[in-house]
Structures are given as structure tokens and as C-alpha cells.
Design an enzyme around this catalytic site. Structure first.
Site, PDB file in Angstrom:
ATOM      1  CB  CYS A 222      34.060  39.608  39.430  1.00 51.94           C
ATOM      2  SG  CYS A 222      32.755  39.569  38.184  1.00 51.94           S
TER       3      CYS A 222
ATOM      4  CG  HIS B   4      31.377  42.141  42.393  1.00 51.98           C
ATOM      5  ND1 HIS B   4      32.620  42.597  42.005  1.00 51.98           N
ATOM      6  CD2 HIS B   4      30.714  41.847  41.262  1.00 51.98           C
ATOM      7  CE1 HIS B   4      32.691  42.587  40.681  1.00 51.98           C
ATOM      8  NE2 HIS B   4      31.554  42.127  40.205  1.00 51.98           N
TER       9      HIS B   4
ATOM     10  CD  GLU C 140      33.933  44.068  45.233  1.00 52.81           C
ATOM     11  OE1 GLU C 140      34.268  43.012  45.813  1.00 52.81           O
ATOM     12  OE2 GLU C 140      33.824  44.149  43.990  1.00 52.81           O
TER      13      GLU C 140
END
Lengths: 254, 213
Positions: B85, B187, B189
Site C-alpha cells: 500500500c 493489502h 494481509e
């Protein structure tokens, strides 16, 4: 390509445990938040919302520990809130692994908490939550606080605009008129909101069947639809729901 | 020299999503270490630049802690680097966020605001579908898949560095690659199983590199 419409199951949390019977998951221990969150992630949930209904400080602490455990095992966006009144709580929830914190009653009392949160963590991390009810005498949508028990003088659409001005990056708006009815979302409310503000709107309250989701996306222009009972009790499977919305021409993450 | 237990070093500069990045690295089986110690950055088997926040604040922190020189040295030594990001945007020359801010300069290009006149809301916040233009171990897992984005700025760079992109009124690079330097605008994650594939591919790169040194 527009962004995918989001399907968001909401989980009530008390003292770090998921409450409200969740009976479709066929889990040994239905109250375990990690197992529940994994099951929803695997069924295609685009995001999870945790509403803390603990009334005590100990309950809040256990919710933060719960978010820590959930975010170690579940890798989709997590939003948490319920009774959040200060920046320290926002920080604790985000550091535990939540991506967003929603603010409801506290923002009505002290809107500056939205600004503080947005300044510290970015607007994308602060969700303005509104409980709204149509007042037929006054002919306007009225904001309620304290879990929907207390009416305020605020009109929903102008309060929504104000929350965005203070820095809320998204709005989670529950219609108390439709909540619990399973008769469909409050389409007029979301039409008015999506006209008035330029942040994503999460619609909440009234989901009973698959076509309710289609209507809130297509006619209500909501960006995300939140529901609890229809998912928890297995009336609608998220994977089936998303498949059918995709076939209706909506952009869905399958 | 080979290592049996490679360590991914996560740069500590006060970014918002550090904890979730650490959890994802551990989830795919590698050790994650959070640091702002230049010697640990130089010794890392893999580096992650996390990122939620503002470009200038991030660069100020990086410079204040004198992290740019060790990061660039690690990059030149071939250490696999993943910027996530804002961390991806930092890899480029500069950003127009809050005036002109100089970045790492590891990949040519600049970071500019998403246009407001496209009918798309800014920030882009949600799941968007990737088109992969350069297929490799890292991008094969996201081909035509949706990943989770939260950002108001995007990268303008030479198409040869754009391995994947999403359509958001403009073409938004979602994965950039220049040799051992990788950036993900989304993202990983927070992108479910698809995102974990990206972390797994990066962990594999780090493990292979650690074994073959």
C-alpha cells in the site's frame, strides 16, 4: 469496473464471546469468535463487523484480546465498535488488528472524537454508525442513540453529512424501522444517503431473503449490506447469495 | 552460506497495519521481526515496508531514523523487498501528497492522487479485480481475483514495471515489480486466501534467496 458489492455478517460480542445463537456453522463451540470468523471468511464474507455489547470494562478488554486472536487467523477486513468513546479505545482496537472502528452514540455527544480518530488513523479507519428511525409526525429520519433507546434532535441525512465532514470515511446506517423484520432494507433511506454523501454506505436492518440484497444494491445504491440472523441461522448461505447477485449483474467477489 | 530459518524484517516507522502484516508473515510460516535498527535491515533475508498513513509523515520517520541508506543497500544486494500500500508508493521517486515528497527512488515513477472526476469515490476502498500483465510466481495467484484496496493515491510508472492492475476510472497498478523489488497497492494481509497466496509467494522468494546465498 466498479468495486465489488460487499456482504458483511455482523457478530454480537459479549465478554470476548460471540453471542446470539449461531447454528448453521456446526461448530463444537458456537461462541468461539475465531472459529466463527474463519467459517464466515471461508463462506465468502467480504468483511466482518463485531459489535461489543459487554457493559463492563473487563468485557471491553476481552473484546480487544478477541480481535487480536481473530486477526491472527482471519485475513479479511475487520470492523469493531460498540460503546467506543475515546481515542485510547480506538487505538487499542486498531492495534489489536481491526481495520476500522465504528462510532455511534459517542459521536453524537462529542463529534470531535471522529476528527481525532480520523486524524490519528486516517478517515478510512473511522466508520460513522447511525441508528435511524422514520418519524412519521415530523416527516423525517431521526437519529437514535444508546442502542436505539434514545431519540435525538438530529435528522439522519444531515447528521450523516456532518459525520463525513468530521472525517468519517464510511457510514454504517441501521434502519430501526426495518431491523429485525426480515422484510427488506429501508431503500428510501439509502437512496437519500447515497445522494447526500460521497463515502461508502453499509446498509443494515431488514435482510430476510436474497432479493433484499439485490434491491439494496441496485435501488438503494448501497456499497455493502450487513446482516446477522439470516446468516447466523443458515437461512441464507453467503456463497449462494453472492453467486445469485453475480448472476443478477452485480459485481461480486466470488 | 544458507539459512534454515529465514527472517522477514518489517520496517518500523509507525505505520498503521504493522500488526496485521506481522500476523500474515507468521501465518505463512516465516519469522517476522519489527525493527528500525539499520544493521538488522542490512542482515534481513527479506524486507517488508508496511503502510497505512501519509507519504510525508512516513518519509520523515524513515529519514529521522536513517533507514533509507540501509534499505537501498539491501535492495542493491538483491534482498527481496515487498512494499504494501503506502509502502509500495514509497518505493517510487516521489509523491504529490502534501506538496512534493521524495521517496526511496528504487523504481522510477511518481505517486499522484486518484482523479475525482471519474465518478469513482476517493479513496478507493473495497475489493477490486486484478488483471495480470506479467505472469510469475507472485502474480499467478491473483489473476482475475479480487483483492482489498484502501488508498487515495496511485502510482504512475513505466508499463514494464506493472505486473497487475485494476480499473478504477484510471488504470491503477496493483502489483509492480523491478527485479527483487515488489510493490502491492492492495493489502494482501486483508485479501483473504488470495492475499495469503501473495504472502506465501514472497515468503518462498525469501526462503529461496536465503538458501542460495
Amino acid at each position: 469496473m466498479a468495486l465489488a458489492k460487499r456482504i458483511v455478517p455482523a457478530l454480537d460480542v459479549k465478554n470476548g464471546r460471540v453471542v446470539k445463537g449461531i447454528n448453521f456453522l456446526n461448530l463444537q463451540d458456537v461462541g468461539d469468535p475465531v472459529d466463527t470468523a474463519i467459517a464466515y471468511q471461508n463462506s465468502g464474507a467480504d468483511e466482518l463487523v463485531f459489535l461489543d455489547i459487554s457493559a463492563t470494562l473487563e468485557g471491553r478488554t476481552t473484546m480487544i484480546e478477541m480481535i487480536e486472536r481473530v486477526s491472527s487467523a482471519v485475513f479479511i477486513p475487520l470492523t469493531a465498535g460498540g460503546g467506543v468513546t475515546d481515542l485510547a479505545s480506538i487505538r487499542a482496537i486498531i492495534q489489536a488488528g481491526a481495520d476500522k472502528v465504528f462510532l455511534n452514540s459517542a459521536a453524537v455527544t462529542n463529534p470531535d472524537i471522529i476528527r481525532q480518530g480520523a486524524e490519528a488513523f486516517g478517515s478510512q479507519a473511522i466508520v460513522g454508525a447511525i441508528d435511524s428511525k422514520w418519524n412519521d409526525n415530523l416527516k423525517k429520519h431521526q437519529v437514535y442513540v444508546s442502542g436505539g433507546t434514545k431519540a435525538t434532535n438530529l435528522e439522519t441525512i444531515s447528521w450523516a453529512k456532518k459525520m463525513v465532514q468530521y472525517g468519517a470515511g464510511e457510514l454504517l446506517v441501521t434502519s430501526m424501522n426495518t431491523d429485525g423484520t426480515q422484510n427488506g432494507y429501508d431503500i428510501a433511506l439509502y437512496q437519500a444517503l447515497t445522494q447526500a454523501v460521497n463515502v461508502p454506505i453499509i446498509a443494515s436492518g431488514g435482510a430476510g431473503k436474497k432479493s433484499d440484497f439485490k434491491t439494496v444494491f441496485k435501488s438503494g445504491h448501497a456499497d455493502a449490506a450487513l446482516a446477522a440472523s439470516v446468516f447466523h441461522y443458515g437461512k441464507i448461505a453467503i456463497s449462494d447469495l453472492k453467486e445469485s447477485l453475480y448472476r443478477e449483474g452485480l459485481v461480486m467477489r466470488l | 552460506m544458507s539459512k534454515e530459518n529465514p527472517v522477514i524484517v518489517v520496517i518500523d516507522y509507525g505505520a498503521g497495519n504493522i500488526f496485521n502484516v506481522m500476523k500474515a508473515i507468521k501465518y505463512v510460516g516465516l519469522a517476522a521481526k519489527l525493527t528500525k535498527d539499520p544493521s538488522e535491515i542490512l542482515a534481513a533475508d527479506g524486507l517488508v515496508i508496511p503502510g497505512v498513513g501519509a507519504y510525508k509523515t512516513a518519509m520523515d520517520k524513515i529519514n529521522e531514523n536513517q533507514l533509507l541508506v540501509p534499505i537501498k543497500k539491501a535492495a542493491n544486494n538483491g534482498t527481496p523487498i515487498l512494499g504494501v500500500c503506502l509502502g509500495m508508493q514509497l518505493l517510487f521517486d516521489s509523491s504529490t501528497e502534501f506538496g512534493e515528497t521524495i521517496g526511496f527512488g528504487l523504481i522510477p515513477g511518481e505517486v499522484v492522487r486518484l482523479p475525482q472526476n471519474t465518478g469513482f469515490k476517493v479513496p478507493q476502498m473495497g475489493w477490486n479485480q486484478n488483471s495480470v500483465t506479467i505472469e510469475n510466481a507472485l502474480t499467478q495467484g491473483i489473476k482475475n481475483e479480487f483483492t482489498y484496496f484502501v488508498h487515495s493515491y496511485y502510482v504512475k510508472t513505466d508499463p514494464k514495471y506493472i505486473a497487475a492492475s485494476v480499473d478504477y476510472g484510471v488504470q491503477v497498478p496493483s502489483v509492480v515489480i523491478k527485479d527483487n523489488i515488489i510493490g502491492a497497492q492492495f493489502h494482501p494481509e486483508k485479501s483473504g486466501e488470495v492475499g495469503l497466496r501473495v504472502w506465501q509467494a514472497f515468503a518462498n522468494m525469501v526462503s529461496d534467496k536465503a538458501v542460495n546465498v
